[in-house]
Design an enzyme around this catalytic site. Structure first.
Site, PDB file in Angstrom:
ATOM      1  N   ASN A 159      60.793-110.991   3.157  1.00 38.91           N
ATOM      2  CA  ASN A 159      60.170-110.485   1.934  1.00 38.91           C
ATOM      3  C   ASN A 159      60.098-111.628   0.917  1.00 38.91           C
ATOM      4  O   ASN A 159      61.131-112.098   0.445  1.00 38.91           O
ATOM      5  CB  ASN A 159      61.030-109.327   1.413  1.00 38.91           C
ATOM      6  N   HIS A 172      52.413-105.322   1.226  1.00 39.96           N
ATOM      7  CA  HIS A 172      53.574-106.139   0.868  1.00 39.96           C
ATOM      8  C   HIS A 172      54.507-106.180   2.080  1.00 39.96           C
ATOM      9  O   HIS A 172      54.757-105.162   2.718  1.00 39.96           O
ATOM     10  CB  HIS A 172      54.268-105.519  -0.347  1.00 39.96           C
ATOM     11  N   CYS A 217      57.614-107.173  -6.776  1.00 40.82           N
ATOM     12  CA  CYS A 217      56.810-107.540  -5.600  1.00 40.82           C
ATOM     13  C   CYS A 217      55.362-107.063  -5.736  1.00 40.82           C
ATOM     14  O   CYS A 217      54.525-107.397  -4.904  1.00 40.82           O
ATOM     15  CB  CYS A 217      57.415-106.953  -4.341  1.00 40.82           C
TER      16      CYS A 217
HETATM   17  O1  UT7 Z   1      60.165-105.698  -1.999  1.00 36.10           O
HETATM   18  C1  UT7 Z   1      60.638-104.446  -2.358  1.00 36.10           C
HETATM   19  C2  UT7 Z   1      62.071-104.375  -2.246  1.00 36.10           C
HETATM   20  N1  UT7 Z   1      62.782-104.096  -1.092  1.00 36.10           N
HETATM   21  C3  UT7 Z   1      62.494-103.289  -0.058  1.00 36.10           C
HETATM   22  O2  UT7 Z   1      61.404-102.872   0.173  1.00 36.10           O
HETATM   23  C4  UT7 Z   1      63.643-102.885   0.812  1.00 36.10           C
HETATM   24  C5  UT7 Z   1      63.605-101.406   1.129  1.00 36.10           C
HETATM   25  N2  UT7 Z   1      64.732-101.005   1.964  1.00 36.10           N
HETATM   26  C6  UT7 Z   1      64.881-101.430   3.242  1.00 36.10           C
HETATM   27  O3  UT7 Z   1      64.066-102.165   3.777  1.00 36.10           O
HETATM   28  C7  UT7 Z   1      66.050-100.867   4.018  1.00 36.10           C
HETATM   29  O4  UT7 Z   1      66.650 -99.829   3.293  1.00 36.10           O
HETATM   30  C8  UT7 Z   1      67.130-101.946   4.366  1.00 36.10           C
HETATM   31  C9  UT7 Z   1      66.600-102.909   5.389  1.00 36.10           C
HETATM   32  C10 UT7 Z   1      67.550-102.685   3.098  1.00 36.10           C
HETATM   33  C11 UT7 Z   1      68.381-101.270   4.959  1.00 36.10           C
HETATM   34  O5  UT7 Z   1      68.016-100.523   6.099  1.00 36.10           O
HETATM   35  P1  UT7 Z   1      68.500 -99.009   6.235  1.00 36.10           P
HETATM   36  O6  UT7 Z   1      68.060 -98.538   7.555  1.00 36.10           O
HETATM   37  O7  UT7 Z   1      68.024 -98.271   5.019  1.00 36.10           O
HETATM   38  O8  UT7 Z   1      70.062 -99.191   6.264  1.00 36.10           O
HETATM   39  P2  UT7 Z   1      71.140 -98.578   5.273  1.00 36.10           P
HETATM   40  O9  UT7 Z   1      71.095 -99.237   3.951  1.00 36.10           O
HETATM   41  O10 UT7 Z   1      71.023 -97.080   5.327  1.00 36.10           O
HETATM   42  O11 UT7 Z   1      72.479 -99.026   5.999  1.00 36.10           O
HETATM   43  C12 UT7 Z   1      72.799 -98.576   7.321  1.00 36.10           C
HETATM   44  C13 UT7 Z   1      74.068 -99.285   7.752  1.00 36.10           C
HETATM   45  C14 UT7 Z   1      75.159 -99.300   6.676  1.00 36.10           C
HETATM   46  O12 UT7 Z   1      76.391 -99.088   7.321  1.00 36.10           O
HETATM   47  P3  UT7 Z   1      77.093 -97.643   7.291  1.00 36.10           P
HETATM   48  O13 UT7 Z   1      77.255 -97.307   5.843  1.00 36.10           O
HETATM   49  O14 UT7 Z   1      76.129 -96.724   7.992  1.00 36.10           O
HETATM   50  O15 UT7 Z   1      78.367 -97.905   8.010  1.00 36.10           O
HETATM   51  C15 UT7 Z   1      75.105-100.685   6.121  1.00 36.10           C
HETATM   52  O16 UT7 Z   1      76.368-101.118   5.643  1.00 36.10           O
HETATM   53  O17 UT7 Z   1      73.797-100.665   8.029  1.00 36.10           O
HETATM   54  C16 UT7 Z   1      74.731-101.480   7.343  1.00 36.10           C
HETATM   55  N3  UT7 Z   1      74.096-102.753   7.028  1.00 36.10           N
HETATM   56  C17 UT7 Z   1      74.085-103.790   7.877  1.00 36.10           C
HETATM   57  N4  UT7 Z   1      74.593-103.941   9.118  1.00 36.10           N
HETATM   58  C18 UT7 Z   1      74.400-105.121   9.719  1.00 36.10           C
HETATM   59  C19 UT7 Z   1      73.423-103.110   5.917  1.00 36.10           C
HETATM   60  N5  UT7 Z   1      72.976-104.369   6.024  1.00 36.10           N
HETATM   61  C20 UT7 Z   1      73.373-104.803   7.241  1.00 36.10           C
HETATM   62  C21 UT7 Z   1      73.209-106.022   7.925  1.00 36.10           C
HETATM   63  N6  UT7 Z   1      73.729-106.129   9.168  1.00 36.10           N
HETATM   64  N7  UT7 Z   1      72.533-107.067   7.417  1.00 36.10           N
END
Ligand code: UT7
Length: 324
Positions: free
Chosen positions: A281, A251, A112
Site C-alpha cells: 500500500n 487503491h 490514500c
Molecule cells: O489504505 C487504506 C488503509 N488500510 C487498509 O486498507 C487496510 C485495511 N485492513 C486490512 O487490509 C486487514 O484488516 C489487515 C491486513 C490489516 C488485517 O487482516 P485481517 O484479516 O483483518 O486480520 P485481523 O486484524 O482480524 O487479525 C487476525 C489475526 C490476529 O490474531 P488473533 O487476534 O486472531 O490471534 C492478528 O494479531 O492475525 C494477527 N496478525 C498477524 N499475524 C501474522 C495481524 N498481523 C499479522 C501479521 N502476521 N503480520
C-alpha cells in the site's frame, strides 16, 4: 467549461526491496499470512536520505518528459500525501524549486484518496480556464512512519511516487468525480503525535505515537463498502453503466478488498488492475502507480473508460471516471 484529461503520467519506486521473508526476520509473521491476508509479496523502501520530494521529483520529471513539457510551463503543482517532507514548507514548494518551475503549489492531505482528491481539484482550474498545465503528484515514504515493531501494519505499506499532468482536451477526459469523507472514523487510521494535538515530546516518542496506528478490521469493512458505493456513483454521474468500464484502477491496499469489491459489483476480477503484490500500500501514490503500470502494459488505449477509486485516512474516499 473546458474538458480536462491526462496529458501524461510517470512513476518512481526506490530500488530497495523488502520481501515478506525479510519481514519474517523483523516481526512475528509469515510469508503465508501476509500473502493470504493481503496479497502483498514485497514492497519498496526509500533510502534514509530520501524524503517524499526525492521520490516525487523522479515521477514528476518522467511525467514532464512524457508530456514534452518544460517545468517552467507548469501553472500549478499539487502534491498529495501523508508523509510530506515537513509540516511546512509545503512539499509542493520544495518540488517546484527542485524541478525549476516557477508556478504556485500546495499540499493536499486526504489519506490514500489523495490522488483522486488532487486530480479533482486540479481539474477545476483547467475546466474554468485559469490554468493549462497542472502537475499532480502522490509521493510517499511511508517507511518513515511505520512502526517496524507492529506486525499488524509494518507488512502493509511501501514507498513510491506517481505523477500526472492534467491539461485541456478536445475529446474524452474526466467524466465524473465523487469525493467523500467521514471524519467520525478518523481514529481508525491515524498518526497520533507530531501535530498541534500532541506535539513531539519524550512521552510521545516513548509511547511510539509518531507511527501509523490502524484498526485494520474496521478500515477493511469501510473500504469494501465505499469502493462499491463510490464506484457506482461515479459511473452513474458519468452517464455510463458498469459494463461500459474497460478498466478499474483501485487503491492498492489489500487484494481481499479489491476482490470483495469486484464480487459486490459483479465485475470480473481481471478488469481490476493489481500491482500491490510488488509494492504494498503506497497510499497517495498507489492509484497513479497502478495507472502508470496499466498504461505501460498496454491495458489503456485511446477511448478506454477507466474507473479510479480510492479510500483511506480521514476517513475519505474518492472515485472518478476518465475517458483516455
Ligand atoms: O489504505 C487504506 C488503509 N488500510 C487498509 O486498507 C487496510 C485495511 N485492513 C486490512 O487490509 C486487514 O484488516 C489487515 C491486513 C490489516 C488485517 O487482516 P485481517 O484479516 O483483518 O486480520 P485481523 O486484524 O482480524 O487479525 C487476525 C489475526 C490476529 O490474531 P488473533 O487476534 O486472531 O490471534 C492478528 O494479531 O492475525 C494477527 N496478525 C498477524 N499475524 C501474522 C495481524 N498481523 C499479522 C501479521 N502476521 N503480520
Amino acid at each position: 467549461m473546458r474538458k480536462v484529461g491526462i496529458a501524461s503520467i510517470g512513476a518512481y519506486v526506490p530500488p530497495k526491496i523488502l520481501t515478506n521473508n525479510d519481514s519474517e526476520k523483523m516481526v512475528d509473521t509469515t510469508d503465508e499470512w501476509i500473502t493470504t491476508r493481503t496479497g502483498i509479496k514485497e514492497r519498496r523502501i526509500a533510502e534514509d536520505w530520501q524524503a517524499s520530494s526525492d521520490l516525487a521529483i523522479q515521477a514528476a520529471q518522467l511525467a514532464l518528459a512524457n508530456a514534452n513539457l518544460e517545468a517552467k510551463e507548469l501553472d500549478l503543482i499539487i502534491v498529495c500525501g501523508v508523509t510530506f517532507d515537513y509540516p511546512f514548507p509545503a512539499t509542493a514548494c520544495i518540488l517546484q524549486d527542485k524541478l525549476g518551475a516557477t508556478c504556485p503549489g500546495f499540499d493536499l492531505s486526504a489519506g490514500c484518496s489523495g490522488l483522486i482528491y488532487a486530480l479533482s481539484v486540479g481539474a477545476q482550474f483547467i475546466a474554468n480556464g485559469m490554468y493549462d498545465n497542472i502537475l499532480v503528484v502522490g509521493g510517499e515514504t511511508l517507511s518513515k512512519i511505520i512502526d517496524w515493531q507492529d506486525r499488524s501494519t509494518c507488512v502493509l505499506f511501501g514507498d513510491a511516487a506517481s505523477a500526472v499532468i492534467l491539461g485541456p482536451v478536445d475529446t474524452g477526459g474526466f467524466r465524473s468525480f465523487v469525493l467523500g469523507a467521514d471524519g467520525g472514523g478518523g481514529k481508525l487510521l491515524e498518526l497520533p503525535a507530531g501535530g498541534s494535538r500532541l506535539p513531539a515530546s519524550y512521552e510521545t516518542i516513548s509511547q511510539r505515537l509518531h507511527f501509523i496506528k490502524m484498526n485494520g478490521r474496521d478500515v477493511f469493512k469501510f473500504a469494501v463498502r465505499v469502493m462499491e458505493e463510490a464506484s457506482l456513483e461515479a459511473i452513474d454521474k458519468a452517464g455510463l453503466t458498469l459494463k461500459d468500464i474497460d478498466l478499474f484502477i483501485p487503491h492498492q491496499a489489500n487484494i481481499r478488498i479489491i476482490e470483495s469489491a469486484a464480487e459486490r459489483l459483479n465485475v470480473p476480477k481481471d478488469k481490476f488492475f493489481v500491482n500491490l503484490d510488488r509494492y504494498g500500500n503506497t497510499s497517495s501514490a498507489s492509484v497513479g502507480l497502478a495507472l502508470y503500470e496499466a498504461f505501460l502494459e498496454g491495458k489503456i488505449q485511446k477511448g478506454s473508460k477507466i474507473l479510479m477509486v480510492g479510500f483511506g485516512a480521514g476517513l475519505t474516499w474518492g472515485a472518478c471516471v476518465l475517458e483516455w
